[in-house]
Design a protein around this motif. Structure first.
Motif, mmCIF file in Angstrom:
data_model
loop_
_atom_site.group_PDB
_atom_site.id
_atom_site.type_symbol
_atom_site.label_atom_id
_atom_site.label_comp_id
_atom_site.label_asym_id
_atom_site.label_seq_id
_atom_site.Cartn_x
_atom_site.Cartn_y
_atom_site.Cartn_z
ATOM 1 N N LYS A 58 35.041 45.350 86.986
ATOM 2 C CA LYS A 58 33.911 44.839 86.210
ATOM 3 C C LYS A 58 32.620 45.590 86.492
ATOM 4 C CE LYS A 58 35.719 40.119 85.873
ATOM 5 N NZ LYS A 58 35.827 38.903 86.675
ATOM 6 N N SER A 59 32.391 45.946 87.743
ATOM 7 C CA SER A 59 31.093 46.552 88.101
ATOM 8 C C SER A 59 31.121 48.071 87.982
ATOM 9 C CB SER A 59 30.710 46.170 89.532
ATOM 10 O OG SER A 59 31.608 46.765 90.453
ATOM 11 N N GLY A 60 32.327 48.677 88.091
ATOM 12 C CA GLY A 60 32.432 50.135 88.043
ATOM 13 C C GLY A 60 31.880 50.821 89.272
ATOM 14 N N LYS A 61 31.734 50.093 90.345
ATOM 15 C CA LYS A 61 31.236 50.715 91.582
ATOM 16 C C LYS A 61 31.836 50.024 92.793
ATOM 17 C CE LYS A 61 27.056 47.868 91.559
ATOM 18 N NZ LYS A 61 25.593 47.820 91.635
ATOM 19 N N PHE A 62 31.864 50.768 93.898
ATOM 20 C CA PHE A 62 32.412 50.198 95.138
ATOM 21 C C PHE A 62 31.917 50.985 96.332
ATOM 22 C CE2 PHE A 62 35.529 53.350 93.624
ATOM 23 C CZ PHE A 62 35.755 54.109 94.756
ATOM 24 N N ASN A 63 32.074 50.374 97.504
ATOM 25 C CA ASN A 63 31.860 51.067 98.774
ATOM 26 C C ASN A 63 33.165 51.104 99.546
ATOM 27 O OD1 ASN A 63 29.129 51.421 98.333
ATOM 28 N ND2 ASN A 63 28.497 49.685 99.602
ATOM 29 N N ILE A 64 33.342 52.164 100.292
ATOM 30 C CA ILE A 64 34.444 52.270 101.242
ATOM 31 C C ILE A 64 33.833 52.339 102.630
ATOM 32 C CG2 ILE A 64 36.199 53.878 102.125
ATOM 33 C CD1 ILE A 64 37.087 52.493 99.667
ATOM 34 N N SER A 65 34.142 51.390 103.505
ATOM 35 C CA SER A 65 33.748 51.487 104.908
ATOM 36 C C SER A 65 34.953 52.030 105.665
ATOM 37 C CB SER A 65 33.347 50.114 105.461
ATOM 38 O OG SER A 65 32.295 49.566 104.677
ATOM 39 N N ILE A 66 34.739 53.135 106.363
ATOM 40 C CA ILE A 66 35.848 53.827 107.036
ATOM 41 C C ILE A 66 36.025 53.224 108.426
ATOM 42 C CG2 ILE A 66 36.705 56.063 107.816
ATOM 43 C CD1 ILE A 66 34.568 57.260 105.777
ATOM 44 N N LEU A 67 37.162 52.564 108.654
ATOM 45 C CA LEU A 67 37.373 51.870 109.924
ATOM 46 C C LEU A 67 37.721 52.860 111.031
ATOM 47 C CD1 LEU A 67 39.186 48.713 108.554
ATOM 48 C CD2 LEU A 67 36.855 48.866 109.477
ATOM 49 N N SER A 68 37.148 52.597 112.197
ATOM 50 C CA SER A 68 37.331 53.489 113.341
ATOM 51 C C SER A 68 38.280 52.843 114.351
ATOM 52 C CB SER A 68 35.986 53.777 114.008
ATOM 53 O OG SER A 68 35.584 52.674 114.800
ATOM 54 N N GLN A 69 38.528 53.577 115.424
ATOM 55 C CA GLN A 69 39.401 53.049 116.471
ATOM 56 C C GLN A 69 38.763 51.879 117.216
ATOM 57 O OE1 GLN A 69 40.690 56.408 118.833
ATOM 58 N NE2 GLN A 69 41.849 57.287 117.132
ATOM 59 N N GLU A 70 37.480 51.629 116.963
ATOM 60 C CA GLU A 70 36.818 50.457 117.557
ATOM 61 C C GLU A 70 36.948 49.211 116.683
ATOM 62 O OE1 GLU A 70 32.800 51.750 118.270
ATOM 63 O OE2 GLU A 70 33.341 52.655 120.193
ATOM 64 N N ALA A 71 37.566 49.337 115.515
ATOM 65 C CA ALA A 71 37.698 48.164 114.635
ATOM 66 C C ALA A 71 38.523 47.100 115.346
ATOM 67 C CB ALA A 71 38.362 48.557 113.328
ATOM 68 N N ARG A 72 38.085 45.848 115.221
ATOM 69 C CA ARG A 72 38.788 44.762 115.892
ATOM 70 C C ARG A 72 39.762 44.106 114.915
ATOM 71 N NH1 ARG A 72 34.717 40.929 117.356
ATOM 72 N NH2 ARG A 72 36.187 39.950 118.771
ATOM 73 N N PHE A 73 40.770 43.488 115.492
ATOM 74 C CA PHE A 73 41.788 42.830 114.660
ATOM 75 C C PHE A 73 41.151 41.771 113.761
ATOM 76 C CE2 PHE A 73 45.346 39.706 114.172
ATOM 77 C CZ PHE A 73 46.125 40.511 113.352
ATOM 78 N N GLU A 74 40.085 41.142 114.251
ATOM 79 C CA GLU A 74 39.411 40.095 113.469
ATOM 80 C C GLU A 74 38.900 40.653 112.121
ATOM 81 O OE1 GLU A 74 38.960 40.533 116.779
ATOM 82 O OE2 GLU A 74 40.066 38.705 117.297
ATOM 83 N N THR A 75 38.499 41.909 112.111
ATOM 84 C CA THR A 75 38.027 42.518 110.861
ATOM 85 C C THR A 75 39.170 42.609 109.849
ATOM 86 O OG1 THR A 75 36.370 43.769 112.085
ATOM 87 C CG2 THR A 75 36.896 44.552 109.869
#
Ligand code: FE
Length: 205
Positions: A58-75
């Motif tokens: 619908k919006s025609g736009k998005f962001n990609i956040s690139i997850l690192s090795q510090e990303a937690r399982f909760e994310t």
């Protein structure tokens, strides 16, 4: 043909975020990649079952956040194991900021983000492939990006052996969900992470 060859492909992990009409949401994807450099374009393939898929459409736009090795399982649990149709994933969520396009990106456990504008869509049945022009991007940390295999071996908690007392159960190798039964239906979809029956392993005690 060895089906396991696919396991040798490398995949990153990303929080895909979008928003439309005052609603924001995000989901986990492993399908972002750069496809051309001049102009700079990326592609993402998104399952149509994801609420965020509809927001991108619908919006025609998005962001990609690139997850690192510090990303937690909760994310992964927060963005991957619940649906934006039922939950406002950004209500009270503080590990995020808005980028210049007005959409959220995730700051915790992410080493960068890319803002993109959709140029083309390809209907792939279960998924839509979005081809998009990069409009903005920033590096957030120098921690290496996580791969899917790094997630499997270092971020995802080791599942405890289910107390099956002689029964056969099926365990989702992605999120650990347990299906009780001798046979797993071939069209079974994990209720937590939405992965298919092929991502389940048989556990017998
Ligand atoms: Fe699962």
């Amino acid at each position: 043909m060895n089906q396991k060859t696919m396991y040798n492909l490398t995949y990153g992990l990303f929080v895909l975020t979008s928003g439309f009409d005052g609603k924001d949401s995000g989901c986990i994807i492993n399908t972002a990649g750069q496809v051309t450099a001049e102009p700079n374009r990326i592609s993402i393939a998104v399952n149509k079952g994801n609420f965020t898929h509809d927001l991108v459409k619908k919006s025609g736009k998005f962001n990609i956040s690139i997850l690192s090795q510090e990303a937690r399982f909760e994310t992964f649990q927060h963005f991957g194991f619940q649906s934006g149709r039922n939950v406002d994933k950004f209500a009270g969520y503080t590990d995020c900021k808005r980028s210049g396009n007005g959409l959220y990106y995730v700051t915790a456990g992410a080493n960068g983000y890319i803002s993109a504008k959709v140029e083309q869509e390809v209907d792939l049945g279960s998924h839509t492939l979005f081809l998009a022009a990069v409009e903005d991007m920033e590096v957030l940390s120098d921690t290496p990006s996580t791969t899917y295999s790094y997630y499997q071996s270092h971020i995802k908690p080791k599942p405890e052996a289910p107390k099956t007392s002689g029964k056969t159960v099926w365990r989702c190798t992605v999120c650990g969900y347990i299906y009780e039964g001798e046979e797993l239906p071939s069209d079974f979809i994990c209720p937590l992470c939405k992965h298919p029956a092929s991502d389940f392993e048989k556990v017998t005690s």
